[in-house]
Scaffold this active site. Structure first.
Site, PDB file in Angstrom:
ATOM      1  CB  SER A   1     109.454 -13.073 -27.860  1.00  9.30           C
ATOM      2  OG  SER A   1     109.855 -12.778 -29.137  1.00  9.30           O
TER       3      SER A   1
ATOM      4  N   GLY B   1     111.404  -9.390 -30.179  1.00 12.52           N
ATOM      5  CA  GLY B   1     111.136  -9.521 -31.471  1.00 12.52           C
ATOM      6  C   GLY B   1     112.934  -9.277 -31.801  1.00 12.52           C
ATOM      7  CB  ALA B   2     114.312  -6.660 -33.778  1.00 11.55           C
TER       8      ALA B   2
ATOM      9  N   GLY C   1     115.200  -8.915 -28.961  1.00  8.15           N
ATOM     10  CA  GLY C   1     116.053 -10.210 -28.045  1.00  8.15           C
ATOM     11  C   GLY C   1     114.603  -9.997 -26.710  1.00  8.15           C
TER      12      GLY C   1
ATOM     13  N   GLY D   1     109.578 -17.499 -33.519  1.00  8.32           N
ATOM     14  CA  GLY D   1     109.859 -18.031 -31.831  1.00  8.32           C
ATOM     15  C   GLY D   1     109.019 -19.180 -31.620  1.00  8.32           C
ATOM     16  CG  ASP D   2     106.906 -22.097 -34.422  1.00 11.66           C
ATOM     17  OD1 ASP D   2     106.320 -21.534 -33.273  1.00 11.66           O
ATOM     18  OD2 ASP D   2     106.755 -21.548 -35.561  1.00 11.66           O
TER      19      ASP D   2
END
Length: 329
Positions: free
Chosen positions: A221, A223-224, A226, A252-253
């Site tokens: 991941s 974050g913003a 992708g 994230g979940d």
């Protein structure tokens, strides 16, 4: 049941929202929400919203379990938690307008040997009814990090697929058991690698090392920006639409829920990534986890960009990894 999530250290989450937090001063909160939570519980709620039949297990404190019981009944989630003496912890999450989140995590339950045996007995009962498990979140007091690896080995020995989402020492120990998929963010990946990991080439290097250890799928991941899915035979990138960030709690979940949803239905990587990224993007635009109407995902699904990164594809076929990536037999 389609999928079972395992939450070893659930929490009552007090999520607050304010414009900017000023340490050492009185801060006026504009919005607050107290709810039963935990990474596996969050994953289960999103899966339920996606129409799946979900079971939950882990350890839950007897002293303040009512909020959890009410949630499970309200959302029709099959409750297989093992009750433990004491109170489930309370976590305070402070979300600022910028998207920054400050966590104040209180100590969790003190798990005893009998509680460990009871959990493994619960998994024995659940295993015949599902092929997919999600092990997510932190560990309570009295449980060593290598217990994650133990649970993964236990489930794999029964032919089950395990999606693993932990951090720190628990992540490092669980990786040794070679789950079906791991989903570290850049900070967690850097901790595992023992050095900063930022560029795509650095991420690819770590992902290939994890795959060489027996993990077929590595999702990182960003974050913003992708996420990148290093699959056995290809590498995929998904870029989310730009969202007004209200809170990153549960993003994230939600991503994990989208991934296991698609993989368990044997969707293509593109389909799976598109859904997982859209669900995660929706999560950052709200304080709550999940959604009441699946139609809210439609415009986001159309805005997610999914592409293959052939430059980061495996240099040669990896049949021993591909053999682990299918449905359990």
């Amino acid at each position: 049941m389609d999928i079972v999530t395992i939450t070893l250290n659930p929490a009552l989450d007090l999520t607050t929202r304010l414009e900017v937090m000023h340490p050492g001063e009185v801060n006026l909160v504009s919005e607050a929400n107290l709810r039963a939570a935990g990474k596996g519980i969050n994953v289960a709620m999103v899966l339920k919203d996606l129409g799946r039949d979900v079971g939950l297990t882990g350890w839950l404190g007897e002293g303040n379990q009512q909020s959890f019981v009410s949630l499970f009944e309200e959302r029709a989630l099959a409750d297989h938690f093992v009750r433990v003496a004491g109170d489930t912890r309370i976590n305070v999450k402070i979300s600022e307008q910028s998207g920054r989140v400050t966590d104040l995590n209180l100590p969790g339950l003190a798990v005893q040997e009998g509680d460990v045996s009871a959990l493994e007995a619960a998994l024995e009962r659940l295993a015949p009814h599902t092929d997919w498990f999600v092990l997510a979140g932190s560990l309570p007091k009295g449980v060593s990090p290598d217990y994650c690896g133990h649970l993964i080995h236990l489930l794999k020995a029964k032919g089950k697929q395990v999606i693993f989402d932990c951090s720190g020492a628990a992540l490092s120990e669980g990786i040794k058991a070679a789950p079906t998929l791991v989903k570290p963010n850049l900070e967690e990946l850097s901790q595992w690698a023992g050095r900063p990991v930022k560029t795509l080439s650095e991420q690819a290097e770590c992902a290939r090392a994890l795959q060489a250890s027996g993990i077929p799928n590595v999702v990182i991941s960003n974050g913003a920006d992708g996420l990148i899915w290093f699959a056995p035979d290809a590498t995929w990138q998904a870029i989310p639409p730009r969202m007004e960030v209200v809170s990153t709690v549960g993003a994230g979940d939600s991503l994990v829920a989208g991934l296991v949803h698609g993989m368990s239905l044997d969707w293509t990587p593109e389909q799976t990534l598109r859904l997982a990224t859209a669900v995660s993007a929706l999560a950052v635009s709200q304080v709550a986890v999940g959604f009441n109407d699946i139609n809210v995902l439609k415009p986001l699904l159309e805005q997610v960009r999914v592409q293959r990164l052939d430059d980061l594809a495996p240099t040669q076929p990896q049949p021993h990894l591909m053999a682990n990536s299918g449905d359990a037999q």
